[in-house]
Design a protein around this motif. Structure first.
Motif, PDB file in Angstrom:
ATOM      1  N   PRO A  30      18.955 -40.125  64.871  1.00  0.00           N
ATOM      2  CA  PRO A  30      20.190 -40.142  64.073  1.00  0.00           C
ATOM      3  C   PRO A  30      21.437 -40.338  64.947  1.00  0.00           C
ATOM      4  O   PRO A  30      22.457 -40.820  64.467  1.00  0.00           O
ATOM      5  CB  PRO A  30      20.209 -38.760  63.415  1.00  0.00           C
ATOM      6  CG  PRO A  30      19.215 -37.929  64.147  1.00  0.00           C
ATOM      7  CD  PRO A  30      18.227 -38.855  64.739  1.00  0.00           C
ATOM      8  N   MET A 131      15.293 -48.474  59.677  1.00  0.00           N
ATOM      9  CA  MET A 131      15.945 -47.287  59.115  1.00  0.00           C
ATOM     10  C   MET A 131      15.304 -46.878  57.803  1.00  0.00           C
ATOM     11  O   MET A 131      15.152 -45.687  57.522  1.00  0.00           O
ATOM     12  CB  MET A 131      17.434 -47.550  58.926  1.00  0.00           C
ATOM     13  CG  MET A 131      18.171 -47.612  60.246  1.00  0.00           C
ATOM     14  SD  MET A 131      19.954 -47.808  60.055  1.00  0.00           S
ATOM     15  CE  MET A 131      20.454 -46.143  59.657  1.00  0.00           C
ATOM     16  N   GLU A 135      13.553 -43.388  56.904  1.00  0.00           N
ATOM     17  CA  GLU A 135      14.072 -42.672  55.745  1.00  0.00           C
ATOM     18  C   GLU A 135      12.935 -42.141  54.880  1.00  0.00           C
ATOM     19  O   GLU A 135      12.889 -40.954  54.548  1.00  0.00           O
ATOM     20  CB  GLU A 135      14.931 -43.626  54.921  1.00  0.00           C
ATOM     21  CG  GLU A 135      15.783 -42.959  53.874  1.00  0.00           C
ATOM     22  CD  GLU A 135      16.700 -43.971  53.204  1.00  0.00           C
ATOM     23  OE1 GLU A 135      16.255 -45.105  52.930  1.00  0.00           O
ATOM     24  OE2 GLU A 135      17.875 -43.624  52.973  1.00  0.00           O
ATOM     25  N   HIS A 150      22.423 -40.749  58.195  1.00  0.00           N
ATOM     26  CA  HIS A 150      21.463 -41.846  58.098  1.00  0.00           C
ATOM     27  C   HIS A 150      21.834 -42.781  56.951  1.00  0.00           C
ATOM     28  O   HIS A 150      21.872 -44.002  57.103  1.00  0.00           O
ATOM     29  CB  HIS A 150      20.066 -41.257  57.891  1.00  0.00           C
ATOM     30  CG  HIS A 150      18.977 -42.256  57.968  1.00  0.00           C
ATOM     31  ND1 HIS A 150      18.587 -42.997  56.880  1.00  0.00           N
ATOM     32  CD2 HIS A 150      18.206 -42.654  58.987  1.00  0.00           C
ATOM     33  CE1 HIS A 150      17.594 -43.806  57.249  1.00  0.00           C
ATOM     34  NE2 HIS A 150      17.353 -43.620  58.531  1.00  0.00           N
TER      35      HIS A 150
END
Lengths: 183, 183
Positions: A30, A131, A135, A150
């Motif tokens: 992060p 990403m 996630e 994020h």
DNA sequence: CTCTACATGTAATAAGTTACATGATTGC
DNA sequence: GCAATCATGTAACTTATTACATGTAGAG
């Protein structure tokens, strides 16, 4: 503005880590959304933090890696981090070679402009995919601040990627016309 | 990564300017999207560029301001700029105290978190308004590269602002729950 | 056996920031 | 008269980058 020392303190507040592992956080975790630092700034920062009693060495060397040092944040370090977090945040700062170059796209051959646009779109697509994968992976068990950062990073990258895709032809066309007029 | 010298060369390629005017470009103009530099880096950069023959002094002092120096890019400077523009752009780098602090929002009082979120949303709204005003002002007569960079910056800021507005309650709630569990 | 990842650190250099130091002009 | 803006610059300090220097472990 947050410096590398504070950044390291931040990483270590989430768990013990070696210099190498801290760097990975700056690159992939992060923290990658808003910072980056190489070994050349991390190791000196850790040395300073150790001198000042902000961190301690939790483990020095393993069978496999005799040089490895795992650092742990101290109570004093935690206090300093808390203070840093309470300061009013300085404005965000973006450094973008890409935007600079686009601003002077009239000075480059059309091929080069097309190239950097295509590359940049691909870069964004790869980044966004990465990403999104992370996630879905650890969405449930990650703390709210982490999810928020994020999501914010992802939203900005998506917006940038969408803009590039939607307007690249307009830019290319604009440059083409400008070049013709100049002839 | 583009340095302040090259940035100055970029500004001067668009027209003669003084150190003070160059800084304004970094603060308000299209350059503000991807760079910032204070007097402390601009003046030394200009001195270096002058020494190296990349720029010249077009005018030294006026009736009103005897100290004022207006710089002009030279042919050599233009060449160096063209070369810089052709290099492959380094990845963008964002430094954000705000994101760092959000990541550690569990270490701050709820009031402070609310405060920095509200402030940040307001900052974005003001910034977006300013950019929209400039957009409608000089949209027609600005070169395609400039319009593109402006639009890209605007798109990213809008995405960030929208994300903050849509998810701030989620973050606040998440922190509230976490704090309760910790009790 | 070769490549990638792991692992640390220093020295030299480059860059940028902050504080200092000064002063005129313009608009209110 | 006062504040904001215009206007330049240096010195000290802090920071970060790059290159160098070295070596192991594990996967394929």
């Amino acid at each position: 503005m947050i410096d590398v020392k504070t950044l390291c303190l931040g990483v270590l507040s989430r768990g013990d880590a070696s210099g190498y592992e801290i760097r990975k956080e700056f690159e992939e975790g992060p923290f990658s959304n808003f910072s980056d630092a190489g070994f050349g700034s991390i190791y000196p920062a850790l040395r300073k933090l150790l001198e000042d009693g902000m961190i301690s060495i939790a483990q020095h060397g393993t069978d496999a890696r005799p040089d490895k040092k795992v650092y742990r944040i101290t109570a004093a370090g935690r206090q300093v981090l808390c203070q840093a977090v309470l300061r009013h945040p300085a404005p965000d700062r973006l450094r973008s070679d890409f935007m600079f170059m686009i601003l002077f796209s009239h000075l480059m051959p059309a091929r080069h402009l097309e190239r950097i646009l295509t590359d940049r779109i691909e870069d964004y697509e790869r980044l966004i995919e990465d990403m999104e994968r992370r996630e879905s992976c650890d969405a449930a068990h990650s703390p709210p601040g982490e999810k928020f950062v994020h999501g914010l990073g992802l939203a900005m990258h998506r917006a940038a990627a969408a803009y590039l895709e939607e307007h690249r032809h307009q830019l290319l066309e604009g440059i083409r016309v400008q070049t013709k007029v100049a002839e």
